[in-house]
Design a protein around this motif. Structure first.
Motif, PDB file in Angstrom:
ATOM      1  N   GLU A 174     -29.379  25.969   2.995  1.00  0.00           N
ATOM      2  CA  GLU A 174     -28.130  25.448   3.549  1.00  0.00           C
ATOM      3  C   GLU A 174     -27.356  24.534   2.616  1.00  0.00           C
ATOM      4  O   GLU A 174     -26.192  24.247   2.847  1.00  0.00           O
ATOM      5  CB  GLU A 174     -28.427  24.661   4.827  1.00  0.00           C
ATOM      6  CG  GLU A 174     -29.081  25.493   5.898  1.00  0.00           C
ATOM      7  CD  GLU A 174     -29.465  24.661   7.090  1.00  0.00           C
ATOM      8  OE1 GLU A 174     -28.671  24.623   8.048  1.00  0.00           O
ATOM      9  OE2 GLU A 174     -30.539  24.036   7.054  1.00  0.00           O
ATOM     10  N   GLY A 175     -27.996  24.015   1.607  1.00  0.00           N
ATOM     11  CA  GLY A 175     -27.351  23.040   0.741  1.00  0.00           C
ATOM     12  C   GLY A 175     -27.778  21.628   1.113  1.00  0.00           C
ATOM     13  O   GLY A 175     -28.433  21.409   2.131  1.00  0.00           O
ATOM     14  N   GLY A 176     -27.413  20.689   0.271  1.00  0.00           N
ATOM     15  CA  GLY A 176     -27.801  19.308   0.490  1.00  0.00           C
ATOM     16  C   GLY A 176     -29.251  19.066   0.110  1.00  0.00           C
ATOM     17  O   GLY A 176     -30.010  19.993  -0.139  1.00  0.00           O
ATOM     18  N   THR A 177     -29.640  17.811   0.073  1.00  0.00           N
ATOM     19  CA  THR A 177     -30.987  17.459  -0.398  1.00  0.00           C
ATOM     20  C   THR A 177     -32.089  17.821   0.580  1.00  0.00           C
ATOM     21  O   THR A 177     -33.246  17.916   0.184  1.00  0.00           O
ATOM     22  CB  THR A 177     -31.076  15.958  -0.711  1.00  0.00           C
ATOM     23  OG1 THR A 177     -30.709  15.224   0.463  1.00  0.00           O
ATOM     24  CG2 THR A 177     -30.172  15.588  -1.872  1.00  0.00           C
ATOM     25  N   THR A 178     -31.769  18.045   1.845  1.00  0.00           N
ATOM     26  CA  THR A 178     -32.804  18.434   2.805  1.00  0.00           C
ATOM     27  C   THR A 178     -32.710  19.894   3.222  1.00  0.00           C
ATOM     28  O   THR A 178     -33.542  20.356   3.989  1.00  0.00           O
ATOM     29  CB  THR A 178     -32.746  17.554   4.069  1.00  0.00           C
ATOM     30  OG1 THR A 178     -31.459  17.711   4.678  1.00  0.00           O
ATOM     31  CG2 THR A 178     -33.003  16.101   3.735  1.00  0.00           C
ATOM     32  N   GLY A 179     -31.727  20.614   2.719  1.00  0.00           N
ATOM     33  CA  GLY A 179     -31.559  22.010   3.112  1.00  0.00           C
ATOM     34  C   GLY A 179     -31.531  22.974   1.947  1.00  0.00           C
ATOM     35  O   GLY A 179     -30.873  24.013   2.023  1.00  0.00           O
ATOM     36  N   SER A 180     -32.219  22.630   0.874  1.00  0.00           N
ATOM     37  CA  SER A 180     -32.206  23.478  -0.320  1.00  0.00           C
ATOM     38  C   SER A 180     -33.614  23.700  -0.855  1.00  0.00           C
ATOM     39  O   SER A 180     -33.944  23.302  -1.974  1.00  0.00           O
ATOM     40  CB  SER A 180     -31.335  22.824  -1.403  1.00  0.00           C
ATOM     41  OG  SER A 180     -30.024  22.656  -0.957  1.00  0.00           O
ATOM     42  N   PRO A 181     -34.484  24.360  -0.095  1.00  0.00           N
ATOM     43  CA  PRO A 181     -35.867  24.502  -0.540  1.00  0.00           C
ATOM     44  C   PRO A 181     -36.031  25.257  -1.851  1.00  0.00           C
ATOM     45  O   PRO A 181     -36.850  24.879  -2.686  1.00  0.00           O
ATOM     46  CB  PRO A 181     -36.546  25.239   0.612  1.00  0.00           C
ATOM     47  CG  PRO A 181     -35.455  25.864   1.399  1.00  0.00           C
ATOM     48  CD  PRO A 181     -34.256  24.995   1.207  1.00  0.00           C
ATOM     49  N   VAL A 182     -35.251  26.288  -2.068  1.00  0.00           N
ATOM     50  CA  VAL A 182     -35.369  27.055  -3.305  1.00  0.00           C
ATOM     51  C   VAL A 182     -34.797  26.252  -4.475  1.00  0.00           C
ATOM     52  O   VAL A 182     -35.424  26.140  -5.533  1.00  0.00           O
ATOM     53  CB  VAL A 182     -34.680  28.435  -3.194  1.00  0.00           C
ATOM     54  CG1 VAL A 182     -34.733  29.191  -4.518  1.00  0.00           C
ATOM     55  CG2 VAL A 182     -35.319  29.262  -2.092  1.00  0.00           C
ATOM     56  N   ALA A 183     -33.620  25.671  -4.291  1.00  0.00           N
ATOM     57  CA  ALA A 183     -32.997  24.896  -5.370  1.00  0.00           C
ATOM     58  C   ALA A 183     -33.881  23.738  -5.795  1.00  0.00           C
ATOM     59  O   ALA A 183     -34.081  23.508  -6.998  1.00  0.00           O
ATOM     60  CB  ALA A 183     -31.632  24.381  -4.925  1.00  0.00           C
ATOM     61  N   ILE A 184     -34.433  23.027  -4.844  1.00  0.00           N
ATOM     62  CA  ILE A 184     -35.248  21.852  -5.161  1.00  0.00           C
ATOM     63  C   ILE A 184     -36.549  22.253  -5.848  1.00  0.00           C
ATOM     64  O   ILE A 184     -36.914  21.693  -6.877  1.00  0.00           O
ATOM     65  CB  ILE A 184     -35.503  21.019  -3.891  1.00  0.00           C
ATOM     66  CG1 ILE A 184     -34.190  20.354  -3.468  1.00  0.00           C
ATOM     67  CG2 ILE A 184     -36.597  19.989  -4.116  1.00  0.00           C
ATOM     68  CD1 ILE A 184     -34.217  19.719  -2.103  1.00  0.00           C
ATOM     69  N   THR A 185     -37.252  23.222  -5.295  1.00  0.00           N
ATOM     70  CA  THR A 185     -38.545  23.615  -5.861  1.00  0.00           C
ATOM     71  C   THR A 185     -38.408  24.345  -7.186  1.00  0.00           C
ATOM     72  O   THR A 185     -39.215  24.153  -8.088  1.00  0.00           O
ATOM     73  CB  THR A 185     -39.324  24.494  -4.867  1.00  0.00           C
ATOM     74  OG1 THR A 185     -39.436  23.789  -3.634  1.00  0.00           O
ATOM     75  CG2 THR A 185     -40.710  24.820  -5.383  1.00  0.00           C
TER      76      THR A 185
END
Length: 181
Positions: A56-67
């Motif tokens: 979804e975006g944002g720091t709590t809605g980006s599991p692929v981007a963050i990992t």
């Protein structure tokens, strides 16, 4: 996707899987897992499987981007222009496709009366334009967008919608009864 995944597919062929952040340990692992899952599905049923995430975006809605170290894109509530909606969905769609996903459960387009933090906000017609732009960008990147919420009373939104989550919905015209949820 290893022997356990293959055994599960042989026993319970499904049409899709939704992944969460706990499934990822880096780009190489994610791509290998999704490729293996797609192979098992195709071998079992002859059909590809939906490989989905809620990015979804944002720091709590980006599991692929963050990992997997992609740039985190903004929540829909931070997007106010068609250009930005297109750019954000294009970026997310590009890296999801690169990883091996083909579906994203992330579109939120709610009316001015809702207070969902991750959704586009505003008048229905403006929301619809942002949602349509985002949908088109996902399609251009080979990702099927799935709406979690959207304004059903806006003309044109139905032409952009690929999939909609329908849960706990009471629609007497469909169900034929006011008592069916």
């Amino acid at each position: 996707a290893g022997p356990g995944t293959k055994t599960a597919f042989d026993q319970y062929p499904v049409c899709g899987l939704i992944y969460t952040q706990s499934n990822f340990m880096g780009k190489q692992q994610t791509a290998k897992m999704l490729s293996g899952t797609q192979t098992y599905s195709t071998q079992r049923s002859g059909l590809p499987i939906f490989l989905a995430i809620a990015e979804e975006g944002g720091t709590t809605g980006s599991p692929v981007a963050i990992t997997n170290t992609y740039k985190v894109q903004p929540f829909a509530s931070e997007i106010t222009s068609i250009e930005k909606a297109t750019q954000v969905a294009g970026e997310i769609g590009k890296y999801l496709k690169e990883e091996g996903f083909n579906m994203n459960f992330a579109l939120n387009a709610v009316t001015k009366n809702a207070n969902e933090k991750r959704a586009f906000k505003g008048e229905d017609a403006a929301i619809a334009k942002l949602a349509i732009a985002e949908t088109n960008a996902y399609h251009e990147n080979g990702i099927i967008p799935v709406f979690q919420t959207f304004p059903t009373n806006v003309l044109g939104i139905d032409k952009a919608t690929s999939c909609v989550i329908m849960e706990n919905v009471l629609n007497s015209k469909i169900a034929g009864s006011e008592d069916v949820v």
